[in-house]
Write an enzyme that holds these catalytic residues in place. Structure first.
Site, PDB file in Angstrom:
ATOM      1  N   HIS A  15       0.815  -1.216   0.000  1.00 27.36           N
ATOM      2  CA  HIS A  15       0.000   0.000   0.000  1.00 27.36           C
ATOM      3  C   HIS A  15       0.845   1.261   0.000  1.00 27.36           C
ATOM      4  CE1 HIS A  15      -3.706  -2.290   1.771  1.00 27.36           C
ATOM      5  NE2 HIS A  15      -3.443  -2.606   0.512  1.00 27.36           N
ATOM      6  N   THR A  54      -4.236  -7.647  11.142  1.00 27.70           N
ATOM      7  CA  THR A  54      -5.076  -7.022  10.114  1.00 27.70           C
ATOM      8  C   THR A  54      -6.520  -7.466  10.287  1.00 27.70           C
ATOM      9  OG1 THR A  54      -5.463  -6.713   7.735  1.00 27.70           O
ATOM     10  CG2 THR A  54      -4.512  -8.822   8.403  1.00 27.70           C
ATOM     11  N   SER A  55      -7.428  -6.531  10.008  1.00 30.89           N
ATOM     12  CA  SER A  55      -8.873  -6.815  10.142  1.00 30.89           C
ATOM     13  C   SER A  55      -9.374  -7.622   8.960  1.00 30.89           C
ATOM     14  CB  SER A  55      -9.652  -5.492  10.241  1.00 30.89           C
ATOM     15  OG  SER A  55      -9.367  -4.697   9.088  1.00 30.89           O
TER      16      SER A  55
END
Ligand code: BV8
Length: 233
Positions: A115, A176-177
């Site tokens: 990202h 992380t979700s």
């Protein structure tokens, strides 16, 4: 569960995916917990090209603040444990959704910032990217943008990510979700390659059922303990 790997650590191909949760104990806010980074502004206004074009001031100030914060935070035991693990296995690929530089500062080498990175900006016309660690000042708000992957933009390093997953024996998802794609879907590629897939989080996520095993708790502890256990393989 790790005994099912039937391989010595030195023969293992390991892929790790990290999210904001691994940096939380270093003092960097996550995105979606209460009082998270996106509490005051919906993510579309801060992490999309449309949001940037509508309000470059708001977006630059959001990223300037986070870039400034890098000067006062430090890697935690979770980051250091992954840097240690990298030295002990056959191949190691660390894919991070995080835009901070804590993995590098902990010593991780084979790192893919899918990202983007807070400490890089890119020219809005040429796309040329450069290292940058200060605040983008007002007279350059329309010349440069953060070299960050926003919603609707292609992620970075996807070819390298796919080739690492195709050889993977062990896939770790940490902090992380599992809401943002294609990052959240990487576990499916790892499973196709026959990897043992393990999730590290404070709590269950929507994708927890996909994983073979789970370690619940703070990543600085769970990851360090797990790496120590692996070293005995
Ligand atoms: C794209 C900017 C192709 C960086 C971010 C299906 C397939 C492909 C795409 C999509 C799809 N469905 C929808 C999409 C579109 C979209 C998407 O996924 N939307 C979501 C909302 C459904 N995806 C995209 O647009 C991606 N691009 O697909 O390109 C394309 C091209 C053109 C048109 C269409 C598609 C781009 C995604 C990148 C977006 N950029 N932010 C920045 O500002 O930082 S996303 C943002 O969320 C961050 O990058 C962050 O890394 C990411 C994930 O968040 P997490 O890291 O998981 O953080 P979160 O707060 O959510 O969770 C923290 C977790 O840690 C929690 O579970 C918590 O319990 C845990 N935790 C907390 N403390 C600890 C802990 N765990 C352990 N220990 C602790 N101490």
């Amino acid at each position: 569960m790790i005994s099912s790997l039937n391989k010595k650590l030195v023969d293992l191909n390991i892929v790790v995916l990290t999210g904001a949760g691994i940096s939380a104990e270093s003092g960097i806010k996550t995105f979606r917990e209460s009082n998270g980074l996106w509490n005051n502004h919906p993510m579309e206004t801060l992490a999309s090209m449309q949001g940037f074009e509508n309000n470059p001031k708001l977006v630059h100030e959001f990223y300037n603040l986070r870039r400034e914060q890098l000067k006062i935070v430090k890697p935690n035991e979770g980051h250091f444990a992954l840097a240690e693990l990298e030295k002990k296995c056959k191949s190691f690929t660390l894919i991070t959704q995080n835009v901070d530089d804590l993995h590098e500062r902990a010593g991780s080498k084979n790192l893919i910032h899918m990202h983007g990175e807070l400490r890089r900006i890119k020219h809005v016309v040429s796309g040329e990217s450069k290292y940058f660690e200060d605040s983008v000042c007002e007279n350059e708000w329309n010349v440069y943008r953060p070299d960050i992957v926003w919603f609707g933009e292609n992620v970075k390093g996807f070819e390298d990510i796919s080739s690492a997953l195709s050889l993977c024996d062990l896939f770790l998802s940490i902090g992380t979700s599992s809401i943002v794609y294609p990052a959240a879907g990487l576990v499916n590629e790892a499973k196709k390659a026959g990897a043992l897939c393990i999730e590290f989080n404070l709590e269950q996520t929507a994708l927890s059922p996909i994983y073979h095993d789970h370690f619940y708790g703070k990543a600085s502890q769970t990851v360090s303990e797990f790496v120590s256990g692996l070293s005995r393989l």
